[in-house]
Scaffold this motif. Sequence first.
Motif, PDB file in Angstrom:
ATOM      1  N   GLY A 145       0.794  -1.231   0.000  1.00 55.24           N
ATOM      2  CA  GLY A 145       0.000   0.000   0.000  1.00 55.24           C
ATOM      3  C   GLY A 145       0.820   1.271   0.000  1.00 55.24           C
ATOM      4  N   ARG A 146       2.136   1.123  -0.126  1.00 53.23           N
ATOM      5  CA  ARG A 146       3.021   2.291  -0.009  1.00 53.23           C
ATOM      6  C   ARG A 146       2.681   3.399  -1.010  1.00 53.23           C
ATOM      7  NH1 ARG A 146       9.351   1.482   0.838  1.00 53.23           N
ATOM      8  NH2 ARG A 146       8.372   0.252   2.465  1.00 53.23           N
ATOM      9  N   ASP A 147       2.468   3.016  -2.287  1.00 52.74           N
ATOM     10  CA  ASP A 147       2.194   4.030  -3.311  1.00 52.74           C
ATOM     11  C   ASP A 147       0.861   4.723  -3.058  1.00 52.74           C
ATOM     12  OD1 ASP A 147       4.574   3.430  -4.490  1.00 52.74           O
ATOM     13  OD2 ASP A 147       3.715   2.209  -6.111  1.00 52.74           O
ATOM     14  N   ASP A 148      -0.159   3.932  -2.684  1.00 56.22           N
ATOM     15  CA  ASP A 148      -1.470   4.533  -2.409  1.00 56.22           C
ATOM     16  C   ASP A 148      -1.416   5.430  -1.178  1.00 56.22           C
ATOM     17  OD1 ASP A 148      -2.729   3.463  -4.586  1.00 56.22           O
ATOM     18  OD2 ASP A 148      -3.433   1.671  -3.552  1.00 56.22           O
ATOM     19  N   LEU A 149      -0.616   5.044  -0.180  1.00 58.30           N
ATOM     20  CA  LEU A 149      -0.462   5.892   1.007  1.00 58.30           C
ATOM     21  C   LEU A 149       0.197   7.214   0.623  1.00 58.30           C
ATOM     22  CD1 LEU A 149      -0.604   6.370   4.064  1.00 58.30           C
ATOM     23  CD2 LEU A 149       1.617   5.250   4.274  1.00 58.30           C
ATOM     24  N   TYR A 150       1.191   7.135  -0.260  1.00 56.90           N
ATOM     25  CA  TYR A 150       1.867   8.367  -0.718  1.00 56.90           C
ATOM     26  C   TYR A 150       0.872   9.307  -1.399  1.00 56.90           C
ATOM     27  CZ  TYR A 150       4.895  11.493  -3.322  1.00 56.90           C
ATOM     28  OH  TYR A 150       5.483  12.618  -3.843  1.00 56.90           O
ATOM     29  N   GLN A 151       0.024   8.744  -2.272  1.00 61.92           N
ATOM     30  CA  GLN A 151      -0.978   9.564  -2.977  1.00 61.92           C
ATOM     31  C   GLN A 151      -1.972  10.175  -1.988  1.00 61.92           C
ATOM     32  OE1 GLN A 151      -1.037  10.335  -6.221  1.00 61.92           O
ATOM     33  NE2 GLN A 151       0.751   9.078  -6.682  1.00 61.92           N
ATOM     34  N   TYR A 152      -2.409   9.363  -1.028  1.00 63.47           N
ATOM     35  CA  TYR A 152      -3.419   9.823  -0.066  1.00 63.47           C
ATOM     36  C   TYR A 152      -2.845  10.826   0.936  1.00 63.47           C
ATOM     37  CZ  TYR A 152      -6.316   9.693   4.150  1.00 63.47           C
ATOM     38  OH  TYR A 152      -7.053  10.061   5.259  1.00 63.47           O
ATOM     39  N   ASN A 153      -1.644  10.532   1.434  1.00 60.31           N
ATOM     40  CA  ASN A 153      -1.109  11.270   2.578  1.00 60.31           C
ATOM     41  C   ASN A 153      -0.123  12.374   2.180  1.00 60.31           C
ATOM     42  OD1 ASN A 153      -0.703  11.715   5.383  1.00 60.31           O
ATOM     43  ND2 ASN A 153       1.154  10.481   5.334  1.00 60.31           N
ATOM     44  N   GLN A 154       1.080  11.964   1.739  1.00 65.97           N
ATOM     45  CA  GLN A 154       2.117  12.963   1.486  1.00 65.97           C
ATOM     46  C   GLN A 154       1.780  13.907   0.344  1.00 65.97           C
ATOM     47  OE1 GLN A 154       2.662   9.697   2.172  1.00 65.97           O
ATOM     48  NE2 GLN A 154       4.800   9.319   2.761  1.00 65.97           N
ATOM     49  N   LYS A 155       1.269  13.343  -0.775  1.00 68.52           N
ATOM     50  CA  LYS A 155       1.031  14.194  -1.948  1.00 68.52           C
ATOM     51  C   LYS A 155      -0.065  15.215  -1.678  1.00 68.52           C
ATOM     52  CE  LYS A 155       1.767  13.837  -6.802  1.00 68.52           C
ATOM     53  NZ  LYS A 155       1.696  13.047  -8.013  1.00 68.52           N
TER      54      LYS A 155
END
Length: 410
Positions: A145-155
Motif C-alpha cells: 500500500g506504499r504508493d497509495d499511502l503516498y498519494q493519499y497522505n504525502q502528496k
Amino acid sequence: MTPGKFSGNNRPDCFLKMTKNHLLSRPDSGKDVRHFEFDAVSSSIDYEVGDVLEGLPGQSPAAVDAFIRRCNLNPESYITVQPRDAENHHFLYLPLSPVKLKSFIELTMDVASASPRRYFFEVMSFFATAEHEKERLQYFASPEGRDDLYQYNQKERRTVLEVLEDFPSVQMPFEWLVQLVPPLKTRAYSISSSHSAHPNQVHLTVSVVSWTTPYKRKRTGLCSAWLAGLDPEQRVFIPAWFRKGSLPPPPPSLPLILVGPGTGCAPFHGFVEERALQSKTVSTAPIIFFFGCRSNKDDFLYRDFWLSHSQKNGVLSEDKGGGFYVAFSRDQPQKVYVQHKMREQSMKIWSLLTQGAAVYVAGSANKMPSDVFSVFEEIVSTESGVSREAALRWIRTLEKAGKYHVEAWS
C-alpha cells in the motif's frame, strides 16, 4: 515546551511582539510578500546581520479545538509528559510541572499542518473498530500500500486532524497521540534588519506560502500564513531563537557582491542598513547588488530603500564604486534573470573580485544558486582570459577562503 528537545537549550532566547505587518507585493499580484517588524518584550536581543530567526508558529484555535473534540479529550485536564531517553529506552525522570492539555497540544503537537508518518497508520489500525477502516489502514501500512499511502497522505499533505476525521472509528489513546503526532517545529527566516540600526527590534521579509494539491485542496504554510494574519494591535507573544546562518557578517572594509532575487534580498536589506550606518563613521568598501523579481509593479520588494541607497554617496551608488541592478523577469517578452544582469556587469564584478570582494548569494534553492555560480565561472574565465576549468578552480579557492557564501531555502 517541545517534546524531545530536552537538551537544556530549548528555552526561547526571547519573546517577540509584532509591531508592523506591511504588504510589500502589490495586492492581487498572485504573491503575498510581507515585511514584519517585532519588538523584544521579555529580554533584550542581540544578533548580527546574516543571522537567522527561528519562531514557533501558532496553530488555528479552531483546528486545535476540532482535534481535541475528535480525540474525546478534556482540554481543561492537566498532564505531565516525561521525555523518553531514546538510547536507553527508559524514562528520564525530570521535575516537570503539570501542563494544561490544550496548551500542550497548541505548543507541541502539529495537528493541522504536518502529515503523519506511515507508522501512524499502522497504530491507527489497532484502534479501528470498523472492519473496513481497519483493513484500509492495514493496507496503507503494508509494503503493497506504499504508493497509495503516498498519494493519499504525502502528496495531498493531509494533516493529522484530516486523517483522524477520515477514520472515525479510531479512538487512539492520548499516550499514543503524544508520541505519533508530528512535533510542532520552529520555522527559520533570514533576518532583514541591522541590530545597530534597530536596537531591540528584528525585521523579517516573508513570502506567504500557498499551493493547491492534486485534489484541488488549498494549502498554506503554517507559519507564514499565521504571521500574515496577525494584527500588531493583538498582544501575541512569539517564542523566538536566534542562530547563525550561512552568511557571516562582513567587515566594513570588505567589498561585497550580493545576489538575492525575490525574498533572497532579505539578509542584504540588513547588510545595506548596517553598511550605511558604518559609512557615517568609517571608510566603507563598495557593494554591488543584483536583485530579481517578476515585474516592476508587482513585487519590486523595498524599491524605495534600494533606490535611495543607490543615489549620490549611498552605499550602493556607482560613485562609491557600487551599483544596484534589477532583473524584471516578466516585464518583456524574453525572461530576464539576475544572471543576465551579472553578465552585463562582467567587468565590474571582475574588478571587485580582484580587489578581494566576497560573494553572497541568497534565495530559492531551485536552479538559481547553481546558475549564478556558473555565471561567476563564466565571468572569471572571460575577464581573466583563462579556461573554464581554471576559472572553476579560482572560485573553489574563493569558497575555501570563506569568500563565497550561499543561503538557499526550498
